[in-house]
Design a protein around this motif. Sequence first.
Motif, mmCIF file in Angstrom:
data_model
loop_
_atom_site.group_PDB
_atom_site.id
_atom_site.type_symbol
_atom_site.label_atom_id
_atom_site.label_comp_id
_atom_site.label_asym_id
_atom_site.label_seq_id
_atom_site.Cartn_x
_atom_site.Cartn_y
_atom_site.Cartn_z
ATOM 1 N N PRO A 3 0.810 -1.223 0.000
ATOM 2 C CA PRO A 3 0.000 0.000 0.000
ATOM 3 C C PRO A 3 0.844 1.274 0.000
ATOM 4 N N ARG A 4 2.006 1.215 0.613
ATOM 5 C CA ARG A 4 2.881 2.386 0.646
ATOM 6 C C ARG A 4 3.556 2.618 -0.695
ATOM 7 N N LEU A 5 3.747 1.566 -1.462
ATOM 8 C CA LEU A 5 4.364 1.694 -2.777
ATOM 9 C C LEU A 5 3.376 2.161 -3.839
ATOM 10 N N ILE A 6 2.160 1.628 -3.812
ATOM 11 C CA ILE A 6 1.245 1.879 -4.928
ATOM 12 C C ILE A 6 -0.093 2.465 -4.511
ATOM 13 N N GLY A 7 -0.333 2.646 -3.209
ATOM 14 C CA GLY A 7 -1.606 3.191 -2.751
ATOM 15 C C GLY A 7 -2.551 2.106 -2.261
ATOM 16 N N PHE A 8 -3.458 2.525 -1.388
ATOM 17 C CA PHE A 8 -4.358 1.592 -0.706
ATOM 18 C C PHE A 8 -5.275 0.851 -1.673
ATOM 19 N N GLN A 9 -5.908 1.584 -2.588
ATOM 20 C CA GLN A 9 -6.918 0.989 -3.457
ATOM 21 C C GLN A 9 -6.315 -0.060 -4.390
ATOM 22 N N LYS A 10 -5.218 0.282 -5.033
ATOM 23 C CA LYS A 10 -4.569 -0.668 -5.945
ATOM 24 C C LYS A 10 -4.066 -1.894 -5.178
ATOM 25 N N ALA A 11 -3.466 -1.659 -4.019
ATOM 26 C CA ALA A 11 -2.949 -2.777 -3.229
ATOM 27 C C ALA A 11 -4.073 -3.698 -2.791
ATOM 28 N N SER A 12 -5.170 -3.110 -2.363
ATOM 29 C CA SER A 12 -6.318 -3.903 -1.912
ATOM 30 C C SER A 12 -6.835 -4.800 -3.039
ATOM 31 N N ALA A 13 -6.986 -4.230 -4.218
ATOM 32 C CA ALA A 13 -7.512 -4.998 -5.347
ATOM 33 C C ALA A 13 -6.554 -6.110 -5.763
ATOM 34 N N ILE A 14 -5.265 -5.779 -5.850
ATOM 35 C CA ILE A 14 -4.274 -6.776 -6.272
ATOM 36 C C ILE A 14 -4.209 -7.927 -5.284
ATOM 37 N N MET A 15 -4.316 -7.615 -3.988
ATOM 38 C CA MET A 15 -4.246 -8.667 -2.979
ATOM 39 C C MET A 15 -5.516 -9.505 -2.931
ATOM 40 N N MET A 16 -6.662 -8.874 -3.071
ATOM 41 C CA MET A 16 -7.915 -9.625 -2.986
ATOM 42 C C MET A 16 -8.188 -10.436 -4.251
ATOM 43 N N LEU A 17 -7.893 -9.861 -5.407
ATOM 44 C CA LEU A 17 -8.161 -10.554 -6.665
ATOM 45 C C LEU A 17 -7.058 -11.529 -7.049
ATOM 46 N N GLY A 18 -5.870 -11.325 -6.509
ATOM 47 C CA GLY A 18 -4.761 -12.213 -6.853
ATOM 48 C C GLY A 18 -4.314 -12.065 -8.288
#
Length: 259
Positions: free
Chosen positions: A149-164
Amino acid sequence: MSSIQSKIENNVAWLHLNRPEVFNSFNREMALKLQAELDACNANPDVRAIVIIGNGKAFCAGQDLKEVTSPELNPGFKKILEEHYNPIVSRIRTIEKPIIAAVNGVAAGAGANIALACDVVIASEYASFIQAFSKIGLIPDSGGTFFLPRLIGFQKASAIMMLGDKVSATEAERLGMVYKVVPSGGFEEEVHKVATTLSKMPTKALGMTKRLLNKSMTNTLEDQLDMEGKLQIEAAQSEDYAEGVNAFVEKRTPNFKGK
């Protein structure tokens, strides 16, 4: 055959993850060996930069699932996190020498997050990053929920982690996950170039910079300014600072010693 192959060349330590037959996925032996190699690099004054790279087609596919599904070998997730991955990430962030992740292929799960914890990430054009945890009902570990999240922002990190989702090297560069992407034909040459450059720089100042970046994650602005002031005074007393100033005045290339 050792699961970590190490060598030191021109003040650069090269740590090769060496289980190519399983895409360099971690088992207990490899995790503990990597910690030992990082400790050796930290203690060796001749090592002024560290490169972590994978042998074969992959950087690291994360945890070896055969180990965790084996009744005889499974150390359990508590031990895996507390004795394998967390100590690796802690070492990467606290060793006051630049650490490069040379991501030559897929970096998945813990492998992706260990790469993202490094100071500089250089990716081959064929590299990819996958937060694979959700695919098997787990949560991101190895510092992933801290760094991404610190590298790319909360929203992008959340989506990448949840969607895989698989993130290509070019997309990772666009998002800010990696420093640069290099064509595969010149990948190792570029890694050598960056590592050699870092190994010839003022190592103490780089270590202090790393310490400041770590604290910036939690410090207030006032705390950070205070810490910068204290470390700048310390850096100004180093041999490398004197050499850097003299080289500037004399219009020559500085010869830093990391002292």
